[in-house]
Design a protein around this motif. Structure first.
Motif, mmCIF file in Angstrom:
data_model
loop_
_atom_site.group_PDB
_atom_site.id
_atom_site.type_symbol
_atom_site.label_atom_id
_atom_site.label_comp_id
_atom_site.label_asym_id
_atom_site.label_seq_id
_atom_site.Cartn_x
_atom_site.Cartn_y
_atom_site.Cartn_z
ATOM 1 N N VAL A 155 -110.049 -13.892 -100.570
ATOM 2 C CA VAL A 155 -110.484 -15.104 -101.275
ATOM 3 C C VAL A 155 -110.030 -15.037 -102.738
ATOM 4 N N TYR A 156 -110.186 -13.878 -103.346
ATOM 5 C CA TYR A 156 -109.746 -13.705 -104.738
ATOM 6 C C TYR A 156 -108.252 -13.991 -104.872
ATOM 7 N N LEU A 157 -107.437 -13.390 -104.002
ATOM 8 C CA LEU A 157 -105.992 -13.536 -104.112
ATOM 9 C C LEU A 157 -105.523 -14.963 -103.863
ATOM 10 N N ALA A 158 -106.333 -15.740 -103.143
ATOM 11 C CA ALA A 158 -105.992 -17.142 -102.876
ATOM 12 C C ALA A 158 -106.522 -18.081 -103.952
ATOM 13 N N GLU A 191 -99.004 -6.353 -106.837
ATOM 14 C CA GLU A 191 -100.151 -5.435 -106.776
ATOM 15 C C GLU A 191 -100.406 -4.969 -105.343
ATOM 16 N N ARG A 192 -100.956 -3.779 -105.247
ATOM 17 C CA ARG A 192 -101.372 -3.210 -103.959
ATOM 18 C C ARG A 192 -102.888 -3.000 -104.035
ATOM 19 N N GLU A 198 -111.832 -0.623 -102.317
ATOM 20 C CA GLU A 198 -111.843 -0.323 -103.761
ATOM 21 C C GLU A 198 -111.706 -1.591 -104.597
ATOM 22 N N PHE A 199 -111.849 -2.756 -103.965
ATOM 23 C CA PHE A 199 -111.555 -4.017 -104.634
ATOM 24 C C PHE A 199 -112.425 -4.261 -105.861
ATOM 25 N N GLU A 200 -113.716 -4.028 -105.757
ATOM 26 C CA GLU A 200 -114.602 -4.293 -106.895
ATOM 27 C C GLU A 200 -114.219 -3.447 -108.098
ATOM 28 N N GLN A 201 -113.892 -2.179 -107.852
ATOM 29 C CA GLN A 201 -113.477 -1.298 -108.943
ATOM 30 C C GLN A 201 -112.127 -1.749 -109.514
ATOM 31 N N TRP A 202 -111.208 -2.140 -108.636
ATOM 32 C CA TRP A 202 -109.896 -2.635 -109.086
ATOM 33 C C TRP A 202 -110.067 -3.857 -109.985
ATOM 34 N N LEU A 203 -110.943 -4.764 -109.563
ATOM 35 C CA LEU A 203 -111.183 -5.989 -110.321
ATOM 36 C C LEU A 203 -111.832 -5.680 -111.665
ATOM 37 N N PHE A 204 -112.788 -4.757 -111.661
ATOM 38 C CA PHE A 204 -113.450 -4.344 -112.892
ATOM 39 C C PHE A 204 -112.438 -3.753 -113.874
#
Length: 262
Positions: A231-234, A244-245, A250-256
């Motif tokens: 949803v984020y990427l869209a 990006e990979r 680990e998405f929440e940490q990546w976003l933070f």
């Protein structure tokens, strides 16, 4: 009434009738996107779309064989004719190790015992399929001056694991393809990113009988792990994100980390 993040977004997901594809499709639909649900023509595709429509979602069946250049180009023509454009393409359709060795987790098979037919079949789907579908839709996105392509991949461990030819090489190729696609499309305003679960998931890639043999100590991720990052990427939030990979667990940490750079 809450605002949906993907209102007005037109998306296409390949391999969308089950597993990760189904979960990502539902996540996009739930946030208001219009989604072309793609899979080979047949009952599986029809049932998936009917289920989405019963929930009130804007889902459309789009039969697609990702290994066929003609089928990919027909899908692109359908999208151009019916929707006038495409905002998000999710390359997800793929087959797994069970197609060459049903007991791949408990009895790994060395590469020299893999049949050439089995090798070609998997590469044709997992690598050439991503290429053919992206190739069919890239000109439309270039014309628009915008678009998102999201290629689904797997862990680095899978690319090096004993007995994982040809699935491991197929996903290593997917990642190289994705990085190059991102560079080729950067100047046109089209983003290309990779998304992977971060572990084995509860999908048809691992046969049920094999899961039972592995025992309860083997924890599998649910396909819904892909919902938040897809949803984020869209969404508009991912404007400018390319090359990006992203690992779903680990998405929440990546976003933070991304939001707090500098």
């Amino acid at each position: 009434m809450t605002n949906k993040r993907l209102e007005g977004i037109r998306a296409l997901v390949t391999g969308a009738s089950g597993g990760l594809g189904y979960a990502m499709t539902e996540a996009l639909l739930a946030e208001g996107a219009k989604v072309a649900v793609s899979f080979r023509a047949g009952d599986k595709l029809d049932q998936a779309v009917a289920g989405f429509n019963e929930k009130g979602y804007d889902a459309h069946a789009l039969p697609l064989d990702v290994r066929s250049e003609q089928s990919a180009e027909e899908a692109a023509r359908w999208v151009r004719r019916e929707w006038g454009g495409l905002d998000v393409l999710v390359n997800n359709a793929g087959i797994g190790m069970k197609t060459v060795n049903p007991r791949f987790l408990t009895e790994p098979q060395p590469f020299y015992q893999v049949t050439p037919e089995g090798f070609r079949n998997l590469i044709d789907t997992n690598v050439t399929g991503y290429f053919l579908v992206a190739r069919a839709f890239a000109p439309l996105m270039i014309e628009q001056g915008k678009g998102r392509i999201i290629n689904i991949s797997m862990n680095y461990e899978t690319m090096k694991r004993k007995g994982f030819v040809p699935y491991g090489p197929s996903r290593a190729a997917t990642e190289s393809l994705s990085y190059i696609m991102a560079e080729d499309l950067r100047e046109h305003g089209v983003a290309v990113n990779m998304l992977l679960p971060g572990g084995a998931t509860v999908t048809g890639m691992i046969p049920d009988e094999l899961r039972k043999e592995l025992g309860p100590q083997t924890r599998l991720l649910t396909p819904e792990i892909m919902a938040a990052p897809i949803v984020y990427l869209a969404s508009p939030d991912a404007e400018g994100v390319t090359g990006e990979r992203i690992v779903a667990i680990e998405f929440e940490q990546w976003l933070f980390n991304r939001d707090n750079k500098g």
